[in-house]
Motif scaffolding. Structure first.
Motif, PDB file in Angstrom:
ATOM      1  N   TRP A 169       0.853  -1.182   0.000  1.00  0.00           N
ATOM      2  CA  TRP A 169       0.000   0.000   0.000  1.00  0.00           C
ATOM      3  C   TRP A 169       0.895   1.240   0.000  1.00  0.00           C
ATOM      4  CZ3 TRP A 169      -4.741   1.741  -0.777  1.00  0.00           C
ATOM      5  CH2 TRP A 169      -5.138   2.966  -0.224  1.00  0.00           C
ATOM      6  N   GLN A 170       0.797   2.077  -1.010  1.00  0.00           N
ATOM      7  CA  GLN A 170       1.649   3.283  -1.151  1.00  0.00           C
ATOM      8  C   GLN A 170       3.127   2.907  -1.001  1.00  0.00           C
ATOM      9  OE1 GLN A 170      -0.246   5.751  -1.951  1.00  0.00           O
ATOM     10  NE2 GLN A 170      -2.200   5.261  -0.985  1.00  0.00           N
ATOM     11  N   GLY A 171       3.483   1.715  -1.521  1.00  0.00           N
ATOM     12  CA  GLY A 171       4.887   1.295  -1.451  1.00  0.00           C
ATOM     13  C   GLY A 171       5.291   0.688  -0.122  1.00  0.00           C
ATOM     14  N   LEU A 172       4.331   0.549   0.824  1.00  0.00           N
ATOM     15  CA  LEU A 172       4.649  -0.030   2.141  1.00  0.00           C
ATOM     16  C   LEU A 172       4.022  -1.418   2.239  1.00  0.00           C
ATOM     17  CD1 LEU A 172       3.953   3.077   4.403  1.00  0.00           C
ATOM     18  CD2 LEU A 172       6.182   2.214   3.658  1.00  0.00           C
ATOM     19  N   ALA A 192      -0.446  12.212   8.924  1.00  0.00           N
ATOM     20  CA  ALA A 192       0.106  11.807   7.615  1.00  0.00           C
ATOM     21  C   ALA A 192      -1.019  11.310   6.716  1.00  0.00           C
ATOM     22  CB  ALA A 192       1.164  10.712   7.813  1.00  0.00           C
ATOM     23  N   GLN A 193      -1.969  10.584   7.328  1.00  0.00           N
ATOM     24  CA  GLN A 193      -3.115  10.054   6.573  1.00  0.00           C
ATOM     25  C   GLN A 193      -3.879  11.198   5.910  1.00  0.00           C
ATOM     26  OE1 GLN A 193      -4.039   6.956   5.852  1.00  0.00           O
ATOM     27  NE2 GLN A 193      -5.876   7.667   4.773  1.00  0.00           N
ATOM     28  N   ALA A 194      -4.119  12.267   6.679  1.00  0.00           N
ATOM     29  CA  ALA A 194      -4.882  13.421   6.152  1.00  0.00           C
ATOM     30  C   ALA A 194      -4.104  14.073   5.015  1.00  0.00           C
ATOM     31  CB  ALA A 194      -5.137  14.419   7.266  1.00  0.00           C
ATOM     32  N   ALA A 195      -2.794  14.168   5.179  1.00  0.00           N
ATOM     33  CA  ALA A 195      -1.963  14.777   4.118  1.00  0.00           C
ATOM     34  C   ALA A 195      -1.993  13.905   2.865  1.00  0.00           C
ATOM     35  CB  ALA A 195      -0.525  14.928   4.630  1.00  0.00           C
ATOM     36  N   LEU A 196      -1.983  12.579   3.064  1.00  0.00           N
ATOM     37  CA  LEU A 196      -2.039  11.665   1.915  1.00  0.00           C
ATOM     38  C   LEU A 196      -3.368  11.825   1.188  1.00  0.00           C
ATOM     39  CD1 LEU A 196      -0.711   9.214   0.373  1.00  0.00           C
ATOM     40  CD2 LEU A 196      -2.048   7.751   1.905  1.00  0.00           C
ATOM     41  N   ALA A 197      -4.442  11.967   1.976  1.00  0.00           N
ATOM     42  CA  ALA A 197      -5.778  12.105   1.369  1.00  0.00           C
ATOM     43  C   ALA A 197      -5.870  13.386   0.541  1.00  0.00           C
ATOM     44  CB  ALA A 197      -6.830  12.096   2.460  1.00  0.00           C
ATOM     45  N   ASP A 198      -5.001  14.390   0.859  1.00  0.00           N
ATOM     46  CA  ASP A 198      -4.975  15.622   0.038  1.00  0.00           C
ATOM     47  C   ASP A 198      -4.259  15.363  -1.279  1.00  0.00           C
ATOM     48  OD1 ASP A 198      -6.282  16.987   1.995  1.00  0.00           O
ATOM     49  OD2 ASP A 198      -4.476  17.897   2.880  1.00  0.00           O
ATOM     50  N   LEU A 199      -3.466  14.300  -1.320  1.00  0.00           N
ATOM     51  CA  LEU A 199      -2.650  14.051  -2.523  1.00  0.00           C
ATOM     52  C   LEU A 199      -3.318  13.058  -3.465  1.00  0.00           C
ATOM     53  CD1 LEU A 199       0.893  13.689  -0.871  1.00  0.00           C
ATOM     54  CD2 LEU A 199      -0.077  15.695  -2.054  1.00  0.00           C
ATOM     55  N   THR A 200      -4.134  12.153  -2.895  1.00  0.00           N
ATOM     56  CA  THR A 200      -4.680  11.093  -3.746  1.00  0.00           C
ATOM     57  C   THR A 200      -6.039  10.624  -3.229  1.00  0.00           C
ATOM     58  OG1 THR A 200      -4.444   8.768  -4.374  1.00  0.00           O
ATOM     59  CG2 THR A 200      -3.284   9.433  -2.394  1.00  0.00           C
ATOM     60  N   SER A 201      -6.884  10.204  -4.152  1.00  0.00           N
ATOM     61  CA  SER A 201      -8.190   9.670  -3.728  1.00  0.00           C
ATOM     62  C   SER A 201      -8.014   8.213  -3.271  1.00  0.00           C
ATOM     63  CB  SER A 201      -9.154   9.703  -4.916  1.00  0.00           C
ATOM     64  OG  SER A 201      -8.624   8.886  -5.958  1.00  0.00           O
ATOM     65  N   GLU A 202      -6.828   7.630  -3.602  1.00  0.00           N
ATOM     66  CA  GLU A 202      -6.553   6.258  -3.147  1.00  0.00           C
ATOM     67  C   GLU A 202      -6.055   6.307  -1.697  1.00  0.00           C
ATOM     68  OE1 GLU A 202      -8.018   3.709  -4.962  1.00  0.00           O
ATOM     69  OE2 GLU A 202      -6.131   2.665  -4.620  1.00  0.00           O
TER      70      GLU A 202
END
Ligand code: FO1
Length: 316
Positions: free
Chosen positions: A43-46, A78-88
């Protein structure tokens, strides 16, 4: 009881709740948990290993026990920041939980096998029990559904286990080998417990790793299964739907049939006491107890009942 470990086949939260009671009956050092890795996902490379992390966090006493997964008190910046970058961003990673995935992915990328990384994480979280993945080899639980061919996490989290499931299958399972330590632990076990996890997608993958069933049938007389269903219903999650997809009768009798060549004891919920004679007729020694594992005391009672079944003289 002879020496040797108590081995537990475990899925996710249901197994973790059971383990929380078991460690009040069996010393943590004596426990070897064999965890399902079919839910694992890149997931996201992890590399995420939900069932291994859930067991680790619960045994470490740091799990978010209301949500079931992740760490108590974790934040999701970090989750919130990721959600700003991608809908995935449908799979939520807490900030402290993220450290676990970063650590594991880093170690795996250096060629360290999953069983070793899992042991390192357990040690760093202060867990004295051994936690073993069912295999170091990649295995994925996938489902053919009305909404397409889905990874288990897409089905369970993104689609909220709504789509009708036609078939469950596992990629990589034929080539998977039991993780190092599993054969020795099972052979030396003074007891083997099948935790109250989903028989189709949590215990099923462990049993499908080539060679594992054979290891377990050799110690059937020391093995007890705990029913994950109460009156044909799971405490939570798509257990019944997935058992149906696997053609397993979605009640305690179906679970007993599935495990009959693996276990000599069966802990049945009090609400299903009427099924006890039929399950005993399959060759099980049966204990009837409340199996709802809401609190530690209840989980401890179920663990005591399971181990007591092995103390009884073999059924006449
Ligand atoms: N379950 C959810 O319902 N939603 C999530 O966002 C979610 C994130 C997550 C992150 C790490 C982890 O170890 C588990 C997580 N889970 C989440 C639970 C996971 O899907 C289940 O624990 C198992 O895969 C089923 O037992």
């Amino acid at each position: 009881m002879s020496a040797g470990p108590v081995v537990v086949l475990a899925g996710g939260v249901g197994a973790a709740r059971f383990l929380r009671g078991l460690v009040r009956v069996v010393p943590a050092d004596d426990l070897v948990v064999i965890g399902n890795t079919g839910d694992d996902m890149w997931w996201q490379g992890l590399y995420i290993a939900p069932d291994l992390d859930t067991v680790t966090y619960w045994l470490a006493g740091v799990a978010d026990e209301s949500r079931g997964w992740g760490l108590r008190g974790d934040t999701f910046t970090a989750q919130a920041a990721l959600a700003d970058l991608t809908s995935e961003a449908w799979f939520q990673l807490g900030d402290r939980d993220l450290a676990t995935h970063l650590y594991r992915t880093g170690r795996l990328s250096r060629g360290v096998p999953l069983h070793q990384v899992t042991a390192e994480l357990a040690e760093r979280f202060g867990v004295r029990s051994r936690i073993l993945p069912m295999s170091d080899d990649p295995v994925e639980t996938r489902l053919k559904t009305a909404a397409g061919d889905l990874h288990f996490q897409e089905y369970f989290v993104r689609e909220h286990w709504r789509p009708l499931v036609r078939e469950i299958y596992w990629t990589g399972i034929e080539a998977a080998r039991p993780a190092p330590g599993i054969a020795e632990a099972v052979a030396a076990a003074r007891a083997v417990l099948i935790a109250p996890s989903n028989p189709a997608i949590s215990i099923g993958p462990i049993l499908r790793v080539p060679g594992v069933r054979r290891l377990l049938t050799a110690v059937r007389g020391r093995t007890v299964a705990v029913s994950p269903l109460i009156q044909g219903r799971a405490v939570k999650g798509p257990t019944v739907e997935l058992m149906r997809a696997e053609g397993i009768r979605p009640d305690a009798l179906g679970v007993a049939q599935l495990y009959r060549d693996l276990a000599a004891g069966f802990v049945l919920d009090a609400a299903d006491a009427a099924l006890a004679p039929a399950i005993a007729a399959m060759g099980y020694r049966v204990a009837v107890r409340p199996t709802l594992l809401d609190d530690i005391a209840a989980a401890r009672e179920v663990a005591v009942a399971a181990l007591d079944l092995l103390r009884q003289p073999a059924a006449a």
